[in-house]
Design an enzyme around this catalytic site. Sequence first.
Site, mmCIF file in Angstrom:
data_model
loop_
_atom_site.group_PDB
_atom_site.id
_atom_site.type_symbol
_atom_site.label_atom_id
_atom_site.label_comp_id
_atom_site.label_asym_id
_atom_site.label_seq_id
_atom_site.Cartn_x
_atom_site.Cartn_y
_atom_site.Cartn_z
ATOM 1 N N CYS A 62 -6.706 72.800 -7.926
ATOM 2 C CA CYS A 62 -5.897 71.774 -7.211
ATOM 3 C C CYS A 62 -5.918 70.785 -8.242
ATOM 4 O O CYS A 62 -5.155 70.645 -9.183
ATOM 5 C CB CYS A 62 -6.642 71.370 -5.849
ATOM 6 S SG CYS A 62 -5.473 70.776 -4.628
ATOM 7 N N HIS A 163 -7.061 76.540 -2.722
ATOM 8 C CA HIS A 163 -8.473 76.525 -2.147
ATOM 9 C C HIS A 163 -8.848 78.016 -1.328
ATOM 10 O O HIS A 163 -8.162 78.259 -0.649
ATOM 11 C CB HIS A 163 -8.705 75.416 -1.159
ATOM 12 C CG HIS A 163 -8.405 73.938 -1.729
ATOM 13 N ND1 HIS A 163 -9.590 73.374 -2.280
ATOM 14 C CD2 HIS A 163 -7.220 73.378 -2.100
ATOM 15 C CE1 HIS A 163 -9.024 72.302 -2.916
ATOM 16 N NE2 HIS A 163 -7.722 72.179 -2.469
#
Length: 225
Positions: A62, A163
């Site tokens: 991310c 994630h």
Amino acid sequence: LRGVAGMAVHFVETPQDLSPFAAVILPGSKNTRFDLEWLKTTGWQSRITGYSAGSGHITGICGGYQMMGSRVHDPDGLEGAPGTTEGLGLLPVETVLRAPKTTTLSRFSWDGIQGAGYEIHMGHTRLQGGNPLLAVTERNGSPVDDADGCISENGQAVGTYMHGLFDTPDLITRWLATVGLSGLDVPADGGLDAKMKQYALLADHVRQHVDVERIGELVNPGKIQ
């Protein structure tokens, strides 16, 4: 990753020599540009780029993925004053921060290995080289035909918005092969299934020792006699 036999996981904060490590993971961030500047002022940037130049393997998740690119643009000032921050230059990608925030439950695959996770980030990252890392097949229950992330031409740098990359044992095995750690014993009952079992045990413990009904009455005053 801590459940993989024969491998140690360390959380490091103070800049140090990274050469003893087989791989380095750059985690997410609430403010990518601020944390990029922090990496520079603390001396981490030179440690990380030097490690990469010495054949080290780096994975960004991310915000960590955004930091690994050439630049992060914030034209609307979503994370502070509008402007551009130079990235670490480890992946051939460039990021523009834009609202609204992407929040999706996603299904994906890496070389045919299926996984599930979530994406929560602002902006878009465009590849300028390398190759996409993941094939995204579903977001919030709707089929899609998309790609995510980037893997460098030499395979040493990897980045993704996903994630959940380490929630599936087969995907952990795939990642370990990418960072040169093939052959380690990855527990078959690890990842997301193991987490959910622990959550269930915690819920049972709370129900056994906490007056849940009374808490419900307290948070809903209309039911208190």
